[in-house]
Design a protein around this motif. Structure first.
Motif, PDB file in Angstrom:
ATOM      1  N   TYR A  68      34.549  52.565  38.344  1.00  0.00           N
ATOM      2  CA  TYR A  68      35.234  51.614  37.478  1.00  0.00           C
ATOM      3  C   TYR A  68      35.977  51.504  37.943  1.00  0.00           C
ATOM      4  O   TYR A  68      36.950  50.388  38.238  1.00  0.00           O
ATOM      5  CB  TYR A  68      35.059  52.187  36.230  1.00  0.00           C
ATOM      6  N   LYS A  69      37.759  52.427  37.962  1.00  0.00           N
ATOM      7  CA  LYS A  69      38.500  52.627  37.880  1.00  0.00           C
ATOM      8  C   LYS A  69      39.354  51.960  39.756  1.00  0.00           C
ATOM      9  O   LYS A  69      39.621  51.530  39.299  1.00  0.00           O
ATOM     10  CB  LYS A  69      39.436  54.132  38.075  1.00  0.00           C
ATOM     11  N   ARG A  70      38.279  52.142  40.719  1.00  0.00           N
ATOM     12  CA  ARG A  70      38.337  51.527  42.160  1.00  0.00           C
ATOM     13  C   ARG A  70      38.000  50.042  42.134  1.00  0.00           C
ATOM     14  O   ARG A  70      39.188  49.407  42.665  1.00  0.00           O
ATOM     15  CB  ARG A  70      37.653  52.439  42.773  1.00  0.00           C
ATOM     16  N   CYS A  71      37.042  49.782  41.382  1.00  0.00           N
ATOM     17  CA  CYS A  71      36.727  48.650  41.189  1.00  0.00           C
ATOM     18  C   CYS A  71      37.989  47.440  40.341  1.00  0.00           C
ATOM     19  O   CYS A  71      38.372  46.659  40.858  1.00  0.00           O
ATOM     20  CB  CYS A  71      35.462  48.403  40.244  1.00  0.00           C
ATOM     21  N   ILE A  72      38.320  48.477  39.490  1.00  0.00           N
ATOM     22  CA  ILE A  72      39.620  47.649  38.827  1.00  0.00           C
ATOM     23  C   ILE A  72      40.528  47.446  39.742  1.00  0.00           C
ATOM     24  O   ILE A  72      41.325  46.396  39.775  1.00  0.00           O
ATOM     25  CB  ILE A  72      39.947  48.613  37.767  1.00  0.00           C
ATOM     26  N   ALA A  73      41.166  48.458  40.672  1.00  0.00           N
ATOM     27  CA  ALA A  73      41.571  48.355  41.876  1.00  0.00           C
ATOM     28  C   ALA A  73      41.283  47.597  42.452  1.00  0.00           C
ATOM     29  O   ALA A  73      42.581  46.544  43.114  1.00  0.00           O
ATOM     30  CB  ALA A  73      42.300  50.180  42.712  1.00  0.00           C
ATOM     31  N   ILE A  74      40.607  46.776  42.524  1.00  0.00           N
ATOM     32  CA  ILE A  74      40.680  45.656  44.052  1.00  0.00           C
ATOM     33  C   ILE A  74      40.038  44.614  43.178  1.00  0.00           C
ATOM     34  O   ILE A  74      41.166  43.715  43.548  1.00  0.00           O
ATOM     35  CB  ILE A  74      38.759  45.930  44.208  1.00  0.00           C
ATOM     36  N   ASN A  75      39.193  44.203  41.679  1.00  0.00           N
ATOM     37  CA  ASN A  75      39.762  42.983  40.944  1.00  0.00           C
ATOM     38  C   ASN A  75      39.889  43.499  39.841  1.00  0.00           C
ATOM     39  O   ASN A  75      39.584  44.165  38.738  1.00  0.00           O
ATOM     40  CB  ASN A  75      38.508  42.832  40.549  1.00  0.00           C
ATOM     41  N   LYS A  76      41.118  42.836  39.341  1.00  0.00           N
ATOM     42  CA  LYS A  76      41.373  42.989  38.122  1.00  0.00           C
ATOM     43  C   LYS A  76      40.270  42.692  36.580  1.00  0.00           C
ATOM     44  O   LYS A  76      40.412  43.521  35.287  1.00  0.00           O
ATOM     45  CB  LYS A  76      42.685  42.794  37.173  1.00  0.00           C
ATOM     46  N   ASN A  77      40.072  41.642  36.696  1.00  0.00           N
ATOM     47  CA  ASN A  77      38.660  41.251  35.890  1.00  0.00           C
ATOM     48  C   ASN A  77      37.697  42.040  35.578  1.00  0.00           C
ATOM     49  O   ASN A  77      36.826  42.112  34.711  1.00  0.00           O
ATOM     50  CB  ASN A  77      38.190  39.937  37.106  1.00  0.00           C
ATOM     51  N   PHE A  78      37.642  43.011  36.595  1.00  0.00           N
ATOM     52  CA  PHE A  78      37.098  44.212  35.685  1.00  0.00           C
ATOM     53  C   PHE A  78      36.893  44.293  34.411  1.00  0.00           C
ATOM     54  O   PHE A  78      36.558  44.899  33.707  1.00  0.00           O
ATOM     55  CB  PHE A  78      36.483  45.530  36.577  1.00  0.00           C
TER      56      PHE A  78
END
Length: 125
Positions: A68-78
């Motif tokens: 999840y943290k890696r996804c947020i690093a790519i897309n703040k909408n997470f």
């Protein structure tokens, strides 16, 4: 990597549907373990699929929280997807499960919100 990412998305939707079918059974017939594990695996596969689609190595990431943290690093909408009620997010998925209906419902809700998020973001159809 695109093909593997798509495989993860297909598997995630399948696991979510399995959890949904189980969750909507009468309470006396409900197998909470099935809802829990299918929801967990749906969450994991959604996140892994997204990371692979974006070329991120996932080999060293063994928890939902890490993915999840890696996804947020790519897309703040997470950040729109709230994992705060997910009690297993910091543990290896094979080591945790819950049996209470309220907890498995929370896990299902997170998986379902990820599905909704991915559709809104046009990541999956």
């Amino acid at each position: 990597m695109g093909t593997k990412a798509n495989e993860f998305f297909v598997e995630a939707v399948e696991k979510l549907n399995e959890a949904k079918k189980e969750l909507y059974k009468p309470e006396e017939d409900l197998v909470t373990y099935s809802v829990c594990k299918n929801s967990q695996h749906a969450i994991e596969k959604f996140l892994k699929g997204y990371l692979l689609k974006n070329g991120v190595d996932i080999e060293d990431c063994n928890t939902i929280d890490c993915l999840y943290k890696r996804c947020i690093a790519i897309n703040k909408n997470f950040k729109k997807v709230d994992l705060s009620d997910l009690q297993c997010k910091s543990h290896n998925l094979d080591s945790r499960f819950c049996n209470e209906i309220s907890k498995v419902s929370n896990c299902f809700e997170v998986a379902d919100s990820l599905d909704t998020f991915f559709r809104q973001e046009k990541i999956i159809n």
